[in-house]
Design an enzyme around this catalytic site. Structure first.
Site, PDB file in Angstrom:
ATOM      1  N   CYS A 106      31.240   3.163 -40.561  1.00  0.00           N
ATOM      2  CA  CYS A 106      31.109   4.322 -39.924  1.00  0.00           C
ATOM      3  C   CYS A 106      29.621   4.840 -40.212  1.00  0.00           C
ATOM      4  O   CYS A 106      29.396   4.814 -41.303  1.00  0.00           O
ATOM      5  CB  CYS A 106      32.463   5.289 -40.268  1.00  0.00           C
ATOM      6  SG  CYS A 106      31.774   7.027 -39.431  1.00  0.00           S
ATOM      7  N   CYS A 116      39.720  11.067 -38.740  1.00  0.00           N
ATOM      8  CA  CYS A 116      38.376  11.207 -39.382  1.00  0.00           C
ATOM      9  C   CYS A 116      38.688  12.457 -40.587  1.00  0.00           C
ATOM     10  O   CYS A 116      39.009  13.357 -40.137  1.00  0.00           O
ATOM     11  CB  CYS A 116      37.206  11.454 -38.412  1.00  0.00           C
ATOM     12  SG  CYS A 116      35.891  12.390 -39.258  1.00  0.00           S
ATOM     13  N   GLN A 137      26.034  26.168 -36.488  1.00  0.00           N
ATOM     14  CA  GLN A 137      26.403  25.361 -37.414  1.00  0.00           C
ATOM     15  C   GLN A 137      27.812  24.680 -37.432  1.00  0.00           C
ATOM     16  O   GLN A 137      28.750  25.302 -37.234  1.00  0.00           O
ATOM     17  CB  GLN A 137      26.134  26.302 -38.699  1.00  0.00           C
ATOM     18  CG  GLN A 137      25.112  26.856 -38.990  1.00  0.00           C
ATOM     19  CD  GLN A 137      23.917  26.032 -39.658  1.00  0.00           C
ATOM     20  OE1 GLN A 137      23.897  24.898 -39.771  1.00  0.00           O
ATOM     21  NE2 GLN A 137      22.440  26.626 -39.510  1.00  0.00           N
ATOM     22  N   TYR A 187      13.647  29.971 -35.049  1.00  0.00           N
ATOM     23  CA  TYR A 187      14.590  28.926 -34.637  1.00  0.00           C
ATOM     24  C   TYR A 187      15.725  29.432 -34.696  1.00  0.00           C
ATOM     25  O   TYR A 187      16.761  29.212 -35.373  1.00  0.00           O
ATOM     26  CB  TYR A 187      14.192  27.771 -35.637  1.00  0.00           C
ATOM     27  CG  TYR A 187      12.900  27.154 -35.589  1.00  0.00           C
ATOM     28  CD1 TYR A 187      12.259  26.234 -35.052  1.00  0.00           C
ATOM     29  CD2 TYR A 187      12.111  27.755 -36.523  1.00  0.00           C
ATOM     30  CE1 TYR A 187      11.121  25.815 -34.928  1.00  0.00           C
ATOM     31  CE2 TYR A 187      10.504  27.451 -36.706  1.00  0.00           C
ATOM     32  CZ  TYR A 187      10.322  26.261 -36.033  1.00  0.00           C
ATOM     33  OH  TYR A 187       8.829  25.907 -35.896  1.00  0.00           O
ATOM     34  N   CYS A 194      17.358  21.529 -43.376  1.00  0.00           N
ATOM     35  CA  CYS A 194      18.477  20.548 -43.411  1.00  0.00           C
ATOM     36  C   CYS A 194      17.645  19.279 -43.615  1.00  0.00           C
ATOM     37  O   CYS A 194      18.294  18.365 -43.628  1.00  0.00           O
ATOM     38  CB  CYS A 194      19.231  20.448 -41.999  1.00  0.00           C
ATOM     39  SG  CYS A 194      18.004  20.450 -40.674  1.00  0.00           S
TER      40      CYS A 194
HETATM   41  C1  LIG Z   1      18.882  23.964 -37.556  1.00  0.00           C
HETATM   42  S1  LIG Z   1      19.095  24.921 -35.927  1.00  0.00           S
HETATM   43  C2  LIG Z   1      19.061  26.547 -36.719  1.00  0.00           C
HETATM   44  C3  LIG Z   1      19.830  27.625 -35.720  1.00  0.00           C
HETATM   45  C4  LIG Z   1      20.217  28.883 -36.269  1.00  0.00           C
HETATM   46  N1  LIG Z   1      19.071  29.365 -37.282  1.00  0.00           N
HETATM   47  C5  LIG Z   1      21.719  28.895 -36.977  1.00  0.00           C
HETATM   48  O1  LIG Z   1      21.563  28.845 -38.187  1.00  0.00           O
HETATM   49  O2  LIG Z   1      22.640  28.623 -36.351  1.00  0.00           O
HETATM   50  C6  LIG Z   1      17.492  24.654 -35.186  1.00  0.00           C
HETATM   51  C7  LIG Z   1      17.339  25.592 -33.900  1.00  0.00           C
HETATM   52  O3  LIG Z   1      15.992  25.492 -33.567  1.00  0.00           O
HETATM   53  C8  LIG Z   1      16.009  25.280 -32.213  1.00  0.00           C
HETATM   54  N2  LIG Z   1      14.460  24.820 -31.999  1.00  0.00           N
HETATM   55  C9  LIG Z   1      14.171  23.474 -32.043  1.00  0.00           C
HETATM   56  N3  LIG Z   1      12.652  23.313 -31.945  1.00  0.00           N
HETATM   57  C10 LIG Z   1      12.382  24.286 -31.533  1.00  0.00           C
HETATM   58  C11 LIG Z   1      11.211  24.859 -31.251  1.00  0.00           C
HETATM   59  N4  LIG Z   1      10.040  24.210 -31.299  1.00  0.00           N
HETATM   60  N5  LIG Z   1      10.930  26.103 -30.997  1.00  0.00           N
HETATM   61  C12 LIG Z   1      12.042  27.132 -31.196  1.00  0.00           C
HETATM   62  N6  LIG Z   1      13.430  26.841 -31.394  1.00  0.00           N
HETATM   63  C13 LIG Z   1      13.558  25.225 -31.564  1.00  0.00           C
HETATM   64  C14 LIG Z   1      17.090  24.463 -31.956  1.00  0.00           C
HETATM   65  O4  LIG Z   1      17.481  24.508 -30.578  1.00  0.00           O
HETATM   66  C15 LIG Z   1      18.023  24.975 -32.746  1.00  0.00           C
HETATM   67  O5  LIG Z   1      18.909  26.084 -32.169  1.00  0.00           O
END
Ligand SMILES: C[S@@+](CC[C@H](N)C(=O)[O-])C[C@H]1O[C@@H](n2cnc3c(N)ncnc32)[C@H](O)[C@@H]1O
Length: 452
Positions: free
Chosen positions: A78, A159, A283, A313, A410
């Protein structure tokens, strides 16, 4: 000179980013899947590159005290978990040293990394299951997980990291697909209907959202599926069809159609309720998410009540909403329109009126919003995807000079790269990993940077 197929006895001196064991033969680094630091192992060389090689375990001559019995019958193939052969406490130590090593390589110095905050019960934690559906070599329908680095589907009944009810619902849908002769997607011919089954559950609300990712319009048993599923699982709040007709590794397409319920579910984190739509990021480990957010908040200055914060983000607005009571105003930016719709709605249902959200690419719209709204934040939260921050955003942050940047990452490799750039104006004060993905090699990390 190392040769393919030759056998050696080696000492495992470390564990690498994917949990693989590392040995040295005549100065050449050899990566050995599922070997553990401290073990003595007889290996066979599988592949030799210029500066490194891959080997596989033939026999474990001296076993690590941290090796555990493998409890999962698909584990060897897996692509999900890769640390199940190591006891949980030790997996946390490995993750800590992965962060230390990444920072050391990028910053050329040792950085103090706090112990990883683990889970009390690191089982069945994922609130989102996504199983590919396809056909096996006998042309039979198959559902499960992809084997490591391939698109071969391994049939999966149980799983140990997925929520149990999500697994039962996925098995029921797969049964329905087979009973009704609905065609699975065939990656070779690009024909067939069902590509993926995605089940999301609100761990606190118990609400379930089912997404069927389809390649064509031939799924014509909607009523029957709704009746079959919702009778068995009363907590299914919504079922949606998502269309993805592209020949791509990306699971979801842009278009969704609600066939049952409202098209979303709620979950609760801390004192807040969140609406989650099929295309929005949320998340996958909500118990650890509360710890992640509360820990990030703990790193704020004592009095930020008159300050402004940015949540870059922001997904469905979770971090910004958690932070809102500590600031005069918070602004969130996120690229997915549906997530921003959810974020605005989430602010409303949680009665938060000091937060504003903008849809767009951070790289593109951050400078415009800062100028237009005349924003001077004291604190900026960034939580980018695995590829980390782009150079323009780092430049904007350097010019904006918030007194604190709280970088949630991450991916320790891109994190370390970005911190090396930010260090021109910032001191890295705190590095706090949180185990969001037990038994996988993924590492989440909160990093606090203070303006020099
Ligand atoms: C790791 S997640 C974090 C989301 C949020 N902070 C959380 O804890 O649930 C990253 C986020 O960045 C967004 N994202 C990716 N590329 C981006 C960009 N260039 N500009 C703005 N947002 C973006 C994704 O859609 C996603 O929702």
């Amino acid at each position: 000179m190392l040769k393919k197929n030759e056998e050696y006895v080696v000492d495992i001196i470390d564990n690498g980013f994917q949990g693989e064991g590392i040995a040295k033969i005549d100065g050449i680094t050899v990566f050995i899947d599922k070997a553990i630091k401290g073990e003595k192992i007889k290996i066979k060389i599988l592949k030799v590159q210029t500066n490194f090689a891959y080997g596989k375990i033939i026999e474990i001559l001296e076993k690590s005290v941290n090796r555990t019995e493998e409890d999962c019958h698909t584990y060897q193939r897996c692509g999900g978990c890769n640390l199940r052969h190591i006891n949980y406490e030790e997996t946390l130590n490995i993750k800590k040293s992965v962060v230390e090593n990444c920072l050391y390589k990028a910053l050329k110095r040792n950085v103090k990394v706090n112990d990883v905050i683990g889970m009390k019960n690191p089982l069945y934690y994922r609130n989102k299951l996504q199983y590919p559906v396809g056909i096996d070599k006998d042309q039979k329908a198959i559902m499960g997980v992809y084997s490591t680095r391939t698109h071969n589907i391994i049939p999966t009944n149980e799983c140990f990291i997925q929520n149990k009810e999500c697994q039962i619902i996925a098995n029921d849908i797969f049964y329905f697909i087979k009973q009704n002769n609905i065609k699975p997607y065939d990656e070779k011919t690009l024909k067939g209907t069902v590509r993926h089954i995605i089940i999301r559950i609100g761990i606190k609300t118990n609400e379930v959202l089912v997404t069927l990712v389809l390649n064509d319009n031939n799924f014509n048993k909607e009523k029957e599926l709704i009746e079959f599923l919702c009778k068995k699982h009363e907590n299914i709040k919504s079922i949606v069809k998502n269309f993805n007709t592209k020949n791509t590794n990306v699971i979801l397409g842009d278009k969704t159609e609600v066939i049952y319920g409202n098209g979303y579910i709620y979950d609760i984190l801390g004192e807040y309720k969140f609406k989650i739509s099929p295309l929005s990021f949320y998340q996958v480990n909500p118990l650890q998410t509360e710890i992640l957010y509360n820990t990030a908040i703990k790193f704020l200055n004592d009095n930020t009540k008159n300050d402004v914060a940015l949540d870059l983000y922001c997904g469905i607005g979770t971090i910004g909403i958690f932070a809102s009571k500590y600031f005069k105003k918070v602004y969130g930016i996120e690229i997915v329109d549906q997530a921003i719709e959810d974020a605005k709605y989430n602010a409303k249902i949680n009665k938060i009126d000091n937060i504003e959200f903008f849809a767009g690419d951070v790289e593109e719209i951050l400078p415009k919003i800062i100028e237009r709204e005349n924003i001077k934040p004291s604190t900026v939260f960034v939580d980018p995807p695995r590829k980390g921050l782009d150079k323009n955003t780092i430049k904007v942050l350097q010019e904006l000079k918030p007194s604190k940047i709280i970088y949630i990452s991450c991916n320790p490799a891109t994190l370390a790269r970005d911190i090396a750039l930010l260090e021109e104006n910032y001191n890295l004060k705190e590095v706090q990993p949180v185990d969001m993905f037990p038994y996988t090699s993924h590492v989440e990390c909160i990093n606090v940077l203070h303006l020099k």
